[in-house]
Design a protein around this motif. Sequence first.
Motif, PDB file in Angstrom:
ATOM      1  N   MET A 224       0.694  -1.195  -0.286  1.00  0.00           N
ATOM      2  CA  MET A 224      -0.360  -0.020   0.217  1.00  0.00           C
ATOM      3  C   MET A 224       0.788   1.051  -0.296  1.00  0.00           C
ATOM      4  O   MET A 224       2.180   1.276   0.737  1.00  0.00           O
ATOM      5  N   ARG A 225       0.146   2.168  -0.906  1.00  0.00           N
ATOM      6  CA  ARG A 225       0.840   3.764  -0.424  1.00  0.00           C
ATOM      7  C   ARG A 225       0.407   4.286   0.967  1.00  0.00           C
ATOM      8  O   ARG A 225      -0.431   4.640   0.483  1.00  0.00           O
ATOM      9  N   LEU A 226       1.382   4.761   1.241  1.00  0.00           N
ATOM     10  CA  LEU A 226       0.603   6.295   2.070  1.00  0.00           C
ATOM     11  C   LEU A 226       0.655   7.323   1.587  1.00  0.00           C
ATOM     12  O   LEU A 226      -0.306   8.245   1.633  1.00  0.00           O
ATOM     13  N   TYR A 227       1.141   7.832   0.370  1.00  0.00           N
ATOM     14  CA  TYR A 227       1.312   9.124   0.093  1.00  0.00           C
ATOM     15  C   TYR A 227       1.452   8.627  -1.118  1.00  0.00           C
ATOM     16  O   TYR A 227       1.633   8.230  -2.066  1.00  0.00           O
ATOM     17  N   PRO A 228       0.109  10.249  -2.319  1.00  0.00           N
ATOM     18  CA  PRO A 228       0.042  10.019  -3.269  1.00  0.00           C
ATOM     19  C   PRO A 228       1.020   9.341  -4.053  1.00  0.00           C
ATOM     20  O   PRO A 228       2.420  10.317  -4.258  1.00  0.00           O
ATOM     21  N   GLN A 229       1.198   9.214  -5.123  1.00  0.00           N
ATOM     22  CA  GLN A 229       2.209   9.148  -6.491  1.00  0.00           C
ATOM     23  C   GLN A 229       2.097  10.425  -6.774  1.00  0.00           C
ATOM     24  O   GLN A 229       1.566  10.739  -7.946  1.00  0.00           O
ATOM     25  N   VAL A 230       3.489  10.883  -7.521  1.00  0.00           N
ATOM     26  CA  VAL A 230       3.529  11.978  -8.430  1.00  0.00           C
ATOM     27  C   VAL A 230       4.294  11.424  -9.851  1.00  0.00           C
ATOM     28  O   VAL A 230       4.826  10.388 -10.094  1.00  0.00           O
ATOM     29  N   THR A 231       3.478  11.845 -10.640  1.00  0.00           N
ATOM     30  CA  THR A 231       3.344  11.456 -11.611  1.00  0.00           C
ATOM     31  C   THR A 231       3.310  12.598 -12.391  1.00  0.00           C
ATOM     32  O   THR A 231       2.322  13.266 -12.620  1.00  0.00           O
ATOM     33  N   ASP A 232       3.791  12.530 -14.125  1.00  0.00           N
ATOM     34  CA  ASP A 232       3.274  13.381 -15.110  1.00  0.00           C
ATOM     35  C   ASP A 232       2.657  12.516 -16.130  1.00  0.00           C
ATOM     36  O   ASP A 232       2.022  13.359 -17.585  1.00  0.00           O
ATOM     37  N   VAL A 233       2.408  11.543 -15.581  1.00  0.00           N
ATOM     38  CA  VAL A 233       1.450  10.626 -17.011  1.00  0.00           C
ATOM     39  C   VAL A 233       0.957   9.614 -16.226  1.00  0.00           C
ATOM     40  O   VAL A 233       1.687   8.795 -15.577  1.00  0.00           O
TER      41      VAL A 233
END
Length: 235
Positions: A224-233
Amino acid sequence: MISAHAGDFVWRAGGAIALATSRGERAKVVCLSYGERGESAKAWRAGKTLEEIKAIRREEAENAAAELGAEIEFLDAGDYPLVESQELVDRLVRVYRDVVPDVVLTHPLADPYNGDHPAAARMALQARVLAQAIGYEAPGEPLGAPPVFFFEPHQPEQCDFKPEVLLDITPVFDKKRKAMECLPAQQHMWDYYTDLAKRRGVQLKRNAGPNLGLAHDTMGEAYMRLYPQVTDVLS
Ligand SMILES: [Zn+2]
């Protein structure tokens, strides 16, 4: 990778660690305790003393880490209970500032079966935030924002764990199995976590689609992820 007890990193994230080291990346495991009281029942039944058990678990975990190609450090903070303290958090801050991880793996924040696991997670998260603070007094530069992944707990449903990330560990599963076999104190877990990897592998294939050429015997680990995924796509 911050783990409450000596074996946790192997069952839950051995694949992720082996994948990273197989790419030539550095992996560091910090074990807050040896799991000497709470996760070494076999050794207690065999009549070993506390100090003997700690030594056994340390050696086993070192062997498992070597199998995975990881560095390992033990803070010997005691288990059952693992008591949270500012001193321990500070030691973790120093590890973050030294290693400068690209990614942090730890336990989920809920585990009604084992208070040490959430305690380890809380300290891992607090230390990560403190390590980011420019004014926090510890050697090294302030930490960036490495994403935090929670690895799968032993009783996922009770820990509010739902797979959000399925990691394909097929190419390194043999290494994970060998690392698991370095932990005879918890032999009952070997097949359990092999079976779990098969089930997560089935889910992985289902979510990857049928035509991506994944191997039939895909093995997986869930996170699971705690923080949002950061992406430009988005895809
Ligand atoms: Zn544990």
